[in-house]
Design a protein around this motif. Sequence first.
Motif, PDB file in Angstrom:
ATOM      1  N   ASP A 194     118.156  78.772 -24.693  1.00 50.80           N
ATOM      2  CA  ASP A 194     117.983  79.257 -23.328  1.00 50.80           C
ATOM      3  C   ASP A 194     117.792  78.090 -22.354  1.00 50.80           C
ATOM      4  O   ASP A 194     118.380  78.074 -21.265  1.00 50.80           O
ATOM      5  CB  ASP A 194     116.774  80.190 -23.266  1.00 50.80           C
ATOM      6  CG  ASP A 194     116.569  80.787 -21.887  1.00 50.80           C
ATOM      7  OD1 ASP A 194     117.229  81.799 -21.573  1.00 50.80           O
ATOM      8  OD2 ASP A 194     115.757  80.236 -21.107  1.00 50.80           O
ATOM      9  N   TYR A 238     124.649  79.297 -17.447  1.00 58.50           N
ATOM     10  CA  TYR A 238     124.354  80.641 -16.961  1.00 58.50           C
ATOM     11  C   TYR A 238     125.087  80.944 -15.657  1.00 58.50           C
ATOM     12  O   TYR A 238     125.545  82.064 -15.433  1.00 58.50           O
ATOM     13  CB  TYR A 238     122.844  80.801 -16.743  1.00 58.50           C
ATOM     14  CG  TYR A 238     122.063  81.090 -18.000  1.00 58.50           C
ATOM     15  CD1 TYR A 238     121.971  82.387 -18.494  1.00 58.50           C
ATOM     16  CD2 TYR A 238     121.416  80.077 -18.682  1.00 58.50           C
ATOM     17  CE1 TYR A 238     121.245  82.666 -19.642  1.00 58.50           C
ATOM     18  CE2 TYR A 238     120.684  80.338 -19.832  1.00 58.50           C
ATOM     19  CZ  TYR A 238     120.606  81.631 -20.308  1.00 58.50           C
ATOM     20  OH  TYR A 238     119.887  81.903 -21.459  1.00 58.50           O
ATOM     21  N   ASP A 255     124.303  85.182 -20.080  1.00 54.33           N
ATOM     22  CA  ASP A 255     122.994  85.817 -20.252  1.00 54.33           C
ATOM     23  C   ASP A 255     123.066  86.955 -21.265  1.00 54.33           C
ATOM     24  O   ASP A 255     122.186  87.100 -22.115  1.00 54.33           O
ATOM     25  CB  ASP A 255     122.488  86.335 -18.906  1.00 54.33           C
ATOM     26  CG  ASP A 255     121.061  86.851 -18.987  1.00 54.33           C
ATOM     27  OD1 ASP A 255     120.159  86.052 -19.317  1.00 54.33           O
ATOM     28  OD2 ASP A 255     120.839  88.047 -18.750  1.00 54.33           O
ATOM     29  N   ASP A 256     124.129  87.744 -21.197  1.00 54.63           N
ATOM     30  CA  ASP A 256     124.285  88.861 -22.122  1.00 54.63           C
ATOM     31  C   ASP A 256     124.452  88.367 -23.556  1.00 54.63           C
ATOM     32  O   ASP A 256     123.817  88.894 -24.488  1.00 54.63           O
ATOM     33  CB  ASP A 256     125.497  89.712 -21.732  1.00 54.63           C
ATOM     34  CG  ASP A 256     125.312  90.408 -20.394  1.00 54.63           C
ATOM     35  OD1 ASP A 256     124.152  90.533 -19.940  1.00 54.63           O
ATOM     36  OD2 ASP A 256     126.323  90.825 -19.795  1.00 54.63           O
ATOM     37  N   HIS A 290     121.094  86.750 -24.811  1.00 45.85           N
ATOM     38  CA  HIS A 290     120.037  87.717 -25.098  1.00 45.85           C
ATOM     39  C   HIS A 290     120.252  88.339 -26.475  1.00 45.85           C
ATOM     40  O   HIS A 290     119.302  88.554 -27.239  1.00 45.85           O
ATOM     41  CB  HIS A 290     119.973  88.802 -24.025  1.00 45.85           C
ATOM     42  CG  HIS A 290     118.912  88.561 -22.996  1.00 45.85           C
ATOM     43  ND1 HIS A 290     117.589  88.830 -23.229  1.00 45.85           N
ATOM     44  CD2 HIS A 290     118.983  88.043 -21.746  1.00 45.85           C
ATOM     45  CE1 HIS A 290     116.878  88.511 -22.173  1.00 45.85           C
ATOM     46  NE2 HIS A 290     117.705  88.019 -21.250  1.00 45.85           N
ATOM     47  N   ILE A 309     111.201  92.093 -26.498  1.00 49.25           N
ATOM     48  CA  ILE A 309     111.955  92.064 -25.242  1.00 49.25           C
ATOM     49  C   ILE A 309     111.205  92.808 -24.149  1.00 49.25           C
ATOM     50  O   ILE A 309     111.279  92.436 -22.971  1.00 49.25           O
ATOM     51  CB  ILE A 309     113.388  92.615 -25.429  1.00 49.25           C
ATOM     52  CG1 ILE A 309     114.196  92.427 -24.126  1.00 49.25           C
ATOM     53  CG2 ILE A 309     113.384  94.059 -25.851  1.00 49.25           C
ATOM     54  CD1 ILE A 309     114.251  91.006 -23.624  1.00 49.25           C
ATOM     55  N   GLU A 358     110.386  90.875 -20.677  1.00 50.67           N
ATOM     56  CA  GLU A 358     110.762  91.376 -19.360  1.00 50.67           C
ATOM     57  C   GLU A 358     109.533  91.621 -18.487  1.00 50.67           C
ATOM     58  O   GLU A 358     109.573  91.429 -17.271  1.00 50.67           O
ATOM     59  CB  GLU A 358     111.592  92.654 -19.493  1.00 50.67           C
ATOM     60  CG  GLU A 358     112.953  92.453 -20.133  1.00 50.67           C
ATOM     61  CD  GLU A 358     113.824  91.484 -19.361  1.00 50.67           C
ATOM     62  OE1 GLU A 358     113.804  91.523 -18.117  1.00 50.67           O
ATOM     63  OE2 GLU A 358     114.533  90.672 -20.005  1.00 50.67           O
ATOM     64  N   ASP A 389     119.901  93.756 -14.340  1.00 46.84           N
ATOM     65  CA  ASP A 389     119.701  92.674 -15.302  1.00 46.84           C
ATOM     66  C   ASP A 389     118.627  93.035 -16.320  1.00 46.84           C
ATOM     67  O   ASP A 389     118.765  92.784 -17.517  1.00 46.84           O
ATOM     68  CB  ASP A 389     119.307  91.379 -14.584  1.00 46.84           C
ATOM     69  CG  ASP A 389     120.488  90.751 -13.861  1.00 46.84           C
ATOM     70  OD1 ASP A 389     121.640  91.074 -14.214  1.00 46.84           O
ATOM     71  OD2 ASP A 389     120.255  89.942 -12.941  1.00 46.84           O
ATOM     72  N   THR A 390     117.544  93.610 -15.836  1.00 47.60           N
ATOM     73  CA  THR A 390     116.433  93.947 -16.717  1.00 47.60           C
ATOM     74  C   THR A 390     116.839  94.985 -17.762  1.00 47.60           C
ATOM     75  O   THR A 390     116.563  94.839 -18.953  1.00 47.60           O
ATOM     76  CB  THR A 390     115.240  94.470 -15.897  1.00 47.60           C
ATOM     77  OG1 THR A 390     114.794  93.434 -15.015  1.00 47.60           O
ATOM     78  CG2 THR A 390     114.091  94.875 -16.816  1.00 47.60           C
ATOM     79  N   ASP A 396     119.215  93.451 -20.294  1.00 42.98           N
ATOM     80  CA  ASP A 396     118.501  92.585 -21.226  1.00 42.98           C
ATOM     81  C   ASP A 396     117.758  93.395 -22.283  1.00 42.98           C
ATOM     82  O   ASP A 396     117.723  93.020 -23.466  1.00 42.98           O
ATOM     83  CB  ASP A 396     117.511  91.694 -20.474  1.00 42.98           C
ATOM     84  CG  ASP A 396     118.211  90.655 -19.609  1.00 42.98           C
ATOM     85  OD1 ASP A 396     119.431  90.478 -19.775  1.00 42.98           O
ATOM     86  OD2 ASP A 396     117.531  90.035 -18.768  1.00 42.98           O
ATOM     87  N   SER A 398     119.044  92.818 -26.077  1.00 45.10           N
ATOM     88  CA  SER A 398     118.092  92.166 -26.975  1.00 45.10           C
ATOM     89  C   SER A 398     117.661  93.106 -28.091  1.00 45.10           C
ATOM     90  O   SER A 398     117.498  92.684 -29.241  1.00 45.10           O
ATOM     91  CB  SER A 398     116.869  91.679 -26.189  1.00 45.10           C
ATOM     92  OG  SER A 398     117.229  90.654 -25.293  1.00 45.10           O
TER      93      SER A 398
END
Length: 210
Positions: free
Chosen positions: A95, A104, A111-112, A115, A157, A161, A182-183, A186, A190
């Motif tokens: 990361d 990124y 990001d996808d 994760h 996860i 978050e 996004d949240t 994720d 994840s």
Amino acid sequence: MPAPAPARSPSAVAAWDGRRRAVATAIAFKIALALCFIVAIAVPLDHLEGKGMAFRFPLFMLSAVVVPLAWGVRGRFRPYPATADVLIVAPFLIDTLGNLAYVYDTFDATDDVLHTLNWILLVGAFHAWRYRRGGAAARLSRGDAWLLGAGLGALAIVGWEAAEWIVAETGAGGGLDLTYDDTVADLVLSTGGGMIGSALAVTLFPDRRR
């Protein structure tokens, strides 16, 4: 006269831990993580604005001491659980490298992908430790072990978050730029990565004779 019980074979992860340079590899990952953060904090890079790197630094470096502390408390079994150590540090290193190298912001899918990958590694670290620690946890059925690993990945996860939301709301470490989409993405990716990582680990890590 009954035949003697067959000798217990070492688990695959124990065999990996017993290889030469296993500990050196774990140490190298930790040094690399620390160096990445030193560069990220010391060098003013525009693409790191809004990434909360200063806030991440102490949290990410905690990954470097989790396995050594647990190993010390749990009796210092041999060989050292280097596989678990590498797997738990690797997601934080990946990361940080992704942010530092501008990946990124260059590739939308980064990001996808990370994760998912990082949660495969984190849940793998849990299983690597579980098999090395021994006891009842190492003797779970594959189904129960898979569910345990997948559940821990999902909890991780949610905690991640929640921590990012706190950083975004308080502005700690420079804050974070987050969106609802996004949240949710994720959380789903994840959790899926944790499920995959758990399946891989319960297949690869048991005793060889299994």
